[in-house]
Design a protein around this motif. Structure first.
Motif, PDB file in Angstrom:
ATOM      1  N   LYS A 110       0.837  -1.203   0.000  1.00 15.61           N
ATOM      2  CA  LYS A 110       0.000   0.000   0.000  1.00 15.61           C
ATOM      3  C   LYS A 110       0.873   1.253   0.000  1.00 15.61           C
ATOM      4  O   LYS A 110       0.569   2.231  -0.695  1.00 15.61           O
ATOM      5  CB  LYS A 110      -0.926  -0.006   1.219  1.00 15.61           C
ATOM      6  N   LYS A 113      -7.219  -1.587  -6.520  1.00 14.17           N
ATOM      7  CA  LYS A 113      -7.855  -1.707  -5.205  1.00 14.17           C
ATOM      8  C   LYS A 113      -7.066  -0.961  -4.137  1.00 14.17           C
ATOM      9  O   LYS A 113      -7.626  -0.207  -3.334  1.00 14.17           O
ATOM     10  CB  LYS A 113      -8.003  -3.174  -4.823  1.00 14.17           C
ATOM     11  N   GLU A 166      -7.575   3.164  -1.945  1.00 14.77           N
ATOM     12  CA  GLU A 166      -7.498   3.432  -0.510  1.00 14.77           C
ATOM     13  C   GLU A 166      -6.599   4.614  -0.176  1.00 14.77           C
ATOM     14  O   GLU A 166      -6.663   5.149   0.924  1.00 14.77           O
ATOM     15  CB  GLU A 166      -6.989   2.180   0.225  1.00 14.77           C
TER      16      GLU A 166
END
Length: 282
Positions: free
Chosen positions: A99, A137, A141
């Motif tokens: 991430k 995805k 975020e």
């Protein structure tokens, strides 16, 4: 909002200013918040991604200290993280590491797009934004919804400047990506780009009831305006001139008009080249 090791009144006070009204104090506070988040000082646990976002805001507000700080972070942390040169500390940290990598790629792309902490290089901006978009995805975020990677890519390909070639097909692809996420505001851009693509695919010089001179005079109000011209008005104006052009003299005048708009900064070189190709039937 941020994980804190202990309550720190100074940090909380500066955070309020950073999130408050526009002004010099706000940008100073953004610089301080960004610096503290990066170095984990004033009672807050380190959050380098958030730190970069605050520093970018401070740079846009004209804070010179933030510009220097961000340039250093881009060089020594953001680029290595985006390139996945920094390894996670443990296997259990693998997802959060991925991430951070995607967030770094997205932020590095934004830095290259608007020149915060890095020179303006849209080709590199597009490279890193597209790289981040591969992990859709995870990107969802960490990206800002108002300036998503897809929207930034669509805008760059639509404008065709700063090292990125004008590519309406790519622009349309990314605008549609934004629309799929529920952003209704891009529908008008999709329609405009689709209209231009349809006109580009049509046979040039089809002719209309208006003459070349008529079109010039009809566009006089827009062309005489001192403000920066709207892209859509320029597109409509030039496409219309191309469709009614009938001889070499009009072509020469058309090219000189393009040159005038490029010299005045109204029109980018890539867009001028695009209109020239249409005019010549290439």
């Amino acid at each position: 909002m941020f994980q804190s090791k202990r309550g720190d009144r100074i940090f909380r006070d500066k955070l309020k200013v950073a999130e408050g009204k526009e002004g010099k104090e706000k940008h100073v506070a953004e610089f301080l918040i960004g610096s503290w988040l990066y170095t984990a000082s004033h009672g807050v646990i380190a959050d380098k991604i958030a730190a970069i976002k605050y520093l970018r805001r401070a740079v846009k507000g004209g804070n010179e200290s933030a510009r220097k700080k961000l340039a250093n972070i881009v060089r020594h942390w953001l680029k290595p993280m985006a390139r996945e040169e920094l390894e996670p500390r443990a296997k259990k940290d693998e997802l959060s590491h991925k991430k951070r990598v995607v967030a770094a790629q997205y932020l590095l792309g934004r830095c290259y797009k608007d020149g915060t902490g890095a020179p303006i290089k849209w080709k590199l901006a597009a490279k890193w934004l597209e790289k981040a978009s591969e992990q859709e995805k995870l990107l969802g975020e960490v990206e800002d919804k108002e300036e998503s990677a897809a929207l930034l890519l669509a805008q760059m390909y639509r404008q065709g400047e700063n090292g990125v070639a004008l590519d309406l097909d790519c622009a349309l692809f990314w605008f549609k990506k934004v629309a799929k996420k529920g952003d209704k505001n891009v529908i008008v851009h999709i329609e405009q780009v689709q209209s231009l693509l349809d006109k580009r695919r049509a046979v040039p010089h089809v002719g209309t009831n208006s003459s070349f001179v008529d079109c010039i005079f009809e566009g006089r109000a827009t062309l005489g305006d001192d403000r920066r011209l709207d892209e859509w008005h320029l597109d409509e104006f030039y496409i219309r001139l191309i469709n009614v052009m009938s001889d070499v003299c009009e072509l020469i005048f058309f090219l000189s008009l393009l040159s005038l708009h490029v010299d005045s900064g109204v029109l980018g070189q890539q867009r001028a080249f695009y209109y020239t190709q249409l005019a010549l039937g290439i």
